[in-house]
Design a protein around this motif. Structure first.
Motif, PDB file in Angstrom:
ATOM      1  N   ASN A  33       0.885  -1.105   0.024  1.00 14.46           N
ATOM      2  CA  ASN A  33       0.315  -0.121  -0.518  1.00 14.46           C
ATOM      3  C   ASN A  33       1.194   1.567  -0.282  1.00 14.46           C
ATOM      4  N   LEU A  34       2.026   0.962  -0.447  1.00 16.23           N
ATOM      5  CA  LEU A  34       3.520   2.662  -0.210  1.00 16.23           C
ATOM      6  C   LEU A  34       3.267   2.591  -1.617  1.00 16.23           C
ATOM      7  N   GLU A  35       2.546   3.837  -2.128  1.00 12.13           N
ATOM      8  CA  GLU A  35       2.334   4.143  -3.373  1.00 12.13           C
ATOM      9  C   GLU A  35       3.784   4.902  -4.424  1.00 12.13           C
ATOM     10  N   GLU A  38       7.664   0.904  -6.155  1.00 13.85           N
ATOM     11  CA  GLU A  38       6.294   0.472  -7.481  1.00 13.85           C
ATOM     12  C   GLU A  38       6.966  -1.055  -8.156  1.00 13.85           C
ATOM     13  N   ILE A  39       7.960  -1.136  -7.145  1.00 13.61           N
ATOM     14  CA  ILE A  39       8.618  -2.740  -7.567  1.00 13.61           C
ATOM     15  C   ILE A  39       9.334  -3.416  -6.275  1.00 13.61           C
ATOM     16  N   TYR A  40       8.928  -4.648  -6.014  1.00 13.00           N
ATOM     17  CA  TYR A  40      10.093  -5.216  -4.213  1.00 13.00           C
ATOM     18  C   TYR A  40       9.861  -5.974  -4.836  1.00 13.00           C
ATOM     19  N   LEU A  41      10.833  -7.199  -5.727  1.00 17.85           N
ATOM     20  CA  LEU A  41      10.727  -8.251  -5.867  1.00 17.85           C
ATOM     21  C   LEU A  41      12.501  -8.817  -5.041  1.00 17.85           C
ATOM     22  N   VAL A  54      17.661  -8.580  -4.130  1.00 16.74           N
ATOM     23  CA  VAL A  54      15.720  -7.459  -4.038  1.00 16.74           C
ATOM     24  C   VAL A  54      16.096  -6.478  -5.536  1.00 16.74           C
ATOM     25  N   TYR A  55      15.821  -6.666  -6.108  1.00 14.65           N
ATOM     26  CA  TYR A  55      15.666  -5.310  -6.780  1.00 14.65           C
ATOM     27  C   TYR A  55      14.102  -4.788  -6.579  1.00 14.65           C
ATOM     28  N   GLU A  56      14.041  -3.214  -6.440  1.00 12.30           N
ATOM     29  CA  GLU A  56      13.635  -1.862  -5.658  1.00 12.30           C
ATOM     30  C   GLU A  56      13.160  -0.824  -6.791  1.00 12.30           C
ATOM     31  N   VAL A  57      12.154  -0.597  -6.954  1.00 10.58           N
ATOM     32  CA  VAL A  57      11.776   0.420  -8.311  1.00 10.58           C
ATOM     33  C   VAL A  57      10.893   2.031  -6.720  1.00 10.58           C
ATOM     34  N   TRP A  58      11.701   3.224  -7.102  1.00 10.94           N
ATOM     35  CA  TRP A  58      11.221   2.902  -6.291  1.00 10.94           C
ATOM     36  C   TRP A  58      10.314   4.629  -6.954  1.00 10.94           C
ATOM     37  N   SER A  59       8.836   5.861  -7.102  1.00  9.01           N
ATOM     38  CA  SER A  59       9.189   7.120  -7.096  1.00  9.01           C
ATOM     39  C   SER A  59      10.395   8.103  -6.956  1.00  9.01           C
ATOM     40  N   GLN A  65      15.335   6.187   0.577  1.00  9.81           N
ATOM     41  CA  GLN A  65      14.961   7.072   2.245  1.00  9.81           C
ATOM     42  C   GLN A  65      14.430   7.321   2.937  1.00  9.81           C
ATOM     43  N   ALA A  66      13.255   8.065   3.501  1.00  8.77           N
ATOM     44  CA  ALA A  66      11.993   7.223   4.090  1.00  8.77           C
ATOM     45  C   ALA A  66      11.003   6.552   4.338  1.00  8.77           C
ATOM     46  N   SER A  67      11.309   5.273   3.663  1.00  6.70           N
ATOM     47  CA  SER A  67      10.323   4.139   3.694  1.00  6.70           C
ATOM     48  C   SER A  67      11.745   3.408   4.222  1.00  6.70           C
ATOM     49  N   LEU A  68      12.309   3.390   5.107  1.00  6.74           N
ATOM     50  CA  LEU A  68      13.662   3.133   5.705  1.00  6.74           C
ATOM     51  C   LEU A  68      13.157   3.664   6.982  1.00  6.74           C
ATOM     52  N   SER A  69      12.117   4.745   6.809  1.00  6.09           N
ATOM     53  CA  SER A  69      12.742   5.250   9.025  1.00  6.09           C
ATOM     54  C   SER A  69      11.198   4.204   9.138  1.00  6.09           C
ATOM     55  N   LEU A  70      10.219   4.283   8.210  1.00  2.60           N
ATOM     56  CA  LEU A  70       8.662   2.949   8.915  1.00  2.60           C
ATOM     57  C   LEU A  70       9.379   2.566   9.689  1.00  2.60           C
TER      58      LEU A  70
END
Length: 101
Positions: A33-35, A38-41, A54-59, A65-70
């Motif tokens: 649900n984190l807009e 976009e991709i986290y494989l 791990v392959y990640e795509v972010w906006s 960086q912000a996601s790491l503090s969640l």
């Protein structure tokens, strides 16, 4: 600012690959649900029995960086730390398009 992608290799301690995969799949699930994510494989290779890729795509990079503090991310990081023998950022990318984006 464009999209931000990264490909990481995490090396699990001997016999802990499946546990690490499960933790990373929990991380992927927590991002559904984190807009900005976009991709986290989560991937494994039969040629490398202790590694998880791990392959990640972010906006953008700041969203990553912000996601790491969640709280969810911090909890999973603490859960994974004891079974990680090493980590390597294989590459940082600037996606331009294609299927899935």
């Amino acid at each position: 600012m464009g999209k931000y992608a990264l490909f990481n290799k995490l090396v699990a301690k001997e016999g802990e690959q499946e546990t690490l995969v499960n933790i990373l799949l929990e991380a992927a699930d927590s991002m559904r649900n984190l807009e900005d994510c976009e991709i986290y494989l989560v991937n494994i290779s039969p040629e490398d029995p202790n590694s998880v890729f791990v392959y990640e795509v972010w906006s953008d990079e700041s969203a990553h960086q912000a996601s790491l503090s969640l709280e969810a991310a911090q909890t999973l990081i603490q859960k994974a730390k004891p079974i990680i023998a090493g980590m390597e950022r294989i590459v940082t990318l600037s996606p331009k398009g294609g299927k899935g984006l």
